[in-house]
Design a protein around this motif. Structure first.
Motif, PDB file in Angstrom:
ATOM      1  N   GLY A  38      12.734 -78.306  24.627  1.00  0.00           N
ATOM      2  CA  GLY A  38      11.992 -79.565  24.445  1.00  0.00           C
ATOM      3  C   GLY A  38      10.764 -79.417  23.558  1.00  0.00           C
ATOM      4  O   GLY A  38      10.836 -78.809  22.497  1.00  0.00           O
ATOM      5  N   ILE A  41       9.423 -76.192  21.751  1.00  0.00           N
ATOM      6  CA  ILE A  41      10.111 -75.579  20.611  1.00  0.00           C
ATOM      7  C   ILE A  41       9.130 -75.350  19.453  1.00  0.00           C
ATOM      8  O   ILE A  41       9.123 -74.282  18.835  1.00  0.00           O
ATOM      9  N   ILE A  64      18.516 -67.159  14.772  1.00  0.00           N
ATOM     10  CA  ILE A  64      17.864 -68.345  15.323  1.00  0.00           C
ATOM     11  C   ILE A  64      18.970 -69.281  15.800  1.00  0.00           C
ATOM     12  O   ILE A  64      19.814 -69.692  15.011  1.00  0.00           O
ATOM     13  N   LYS A  65      18.968 -69.573  17.103  1.00  0.00           N
ATOM     14  CA  LYS A  65      20.024 -70.409  17.685  1.00  0.00           C
ATOM     15  C   LYS A  65      19.437 -71.706  18.212  1.00  0.00           C
ATOM     16  O   LYS A  65      18.416 -71.700  18.890  1.00  0.00           O
ATOM     17  N   LEU A  66      20.110 -72.810  17.932  1.00  0.00           N
ATOM     18  CA  LEU A  66      19.735 -74.098  18.524  1.00  0.00           C
ATOM     19  C   LEU A  66      20.842 -74.505  19.484  1.00  0.00           C
ATOM     20  O   LEU A  66      22.021 -74.350  19.173  1.00  0.00           O
ATOM     21  N   GLU A  67      20.460 -75.010  20.651  1.00  0.00           N
ATOM     22  CA  GLU A  67      21.460 -75.434  21.622  1.00  0.00           C
ATOM     23  C   GLU A  67      20.986 -76.650  22.400  1.00  0.00           C
ATOM     24  O   GLU A  67      19.819 -77.023  22.339  1.00  0.00           O
ATOM     25  N   THR A  68      21.919 -77.259  23.128  1.00  0.00           N
ATOM     26  CA  THR A  68      21.559 -78.354  24.026  1.00  0.00           C
ATOM     27  C   THR A  68      21.845 -77.909  25.452  1.00  0.00           C
ATOM     28  O   THR A  68      22.944 -77.442  25.747  1.00  0.00           O
ATOM     29  N   ASN A  79      19.782 -84.366  28.737  1.00  0.00           N
ATOM     30  CA  ASN A  79      19.951 -83.298  27.758  1.00  0.00           C
ATOM     31  C   ASN A  79      18.607 -82.867  27.199  1.00  0.00           C
ATOM     32  O   ASN A  79      17.739 -83.702  26.978  1.00  0.00           O
ATOM     33  N   SER A  81      17.024 -80.122  24.096  1.00  0.00           N
ATOM     34  CA  SER A  81      17.319 -79.127  23.055  1.00  0.00           C
ATOM     35  C   SER A  81      16.583 -77.833  23.355  1.00  0.00           C
ATOM     36  O   SER A  81      15.542 -77.835  23.999  1.00  0.00           O
ATOM     37  N   ILE A  83      15.705 -73.615  21.691  1.00  0.00           N
ATOM     38  CA  ILE A  83      15.752 -72.679  20.572  1.00  0.00           C
ATOM     39  C   ILE A  83      15.676 -71.256  21.110  1.00  0.00           C
ATOM     40  O   ILE A  83      15.054 -71.020  22.165  1.00  0.00           O
TER      41      ILE A  83
END
Lengths: 89, 89
Positions: A38, A41, A64-68, A79, A81, A83
């Motif tokens: 949230g 990040i 670097i990974k972005l996910e939900t 939901n 987000s 990182i």
């Protein structure tokens, strides 16, 4: 085997986390993962960039990974987000 | 040659930017870069994740860059972190 440490970013001041990352690198931890969700990040990115530019100049971004993520609350699921910044030196 | 479009994240609501990204993908733009600075970084990650999970399911992250930009202000320079999320489909 390379040691790996995870730092979860929360409500503390940015420099507290920077100090934690720098300390770990100086203790010969080779791989550090900074995780945030949230609104934290932006802070995670600050922590990584300050570490890299001011303290550990040979640190690099490995991944670097972005996910939900799904948060299960009393009023149903929501939901958020997230990182994951993996740094190595 | 692949067309590339850049979306700068600012103060508008998240869904405005999601709509802009989705519209461009649907107009056959193959590569979209979402850029944000400071506190808008969290919003940029939300925009990317919402696009990927709700609208353009075959979208992928091609590259995620973190940087520090120097802002020249009246009271001297200040640093601000930035993110560049490159998405392709």
């Amino acid at each position: 085997m390379a040691e790996e440490n995870i730092i979860f970013v929360g409500k503390k001041p940015t420099m507290n986390y920077v100090l934690a990352v720098v300390t770990q690198f100086n203790n010969n931890i080779e791989k550090i993962v900074i995780k945030a969700r949230g609104k934290s990040i932006s802070k995670a990115v600050d922590i990584a960039e300050i570490t890299k530019h001011k303290f550990i100049k040979d640190a690099k971004y490995k991944d670097i990974k972005l996910e939900t993520e799904i948060l299960h609350g009393e009023n149903g699921d929501s939901n958020v987000s997230s990182i994951e910044i993996t740094m190595t030196r």
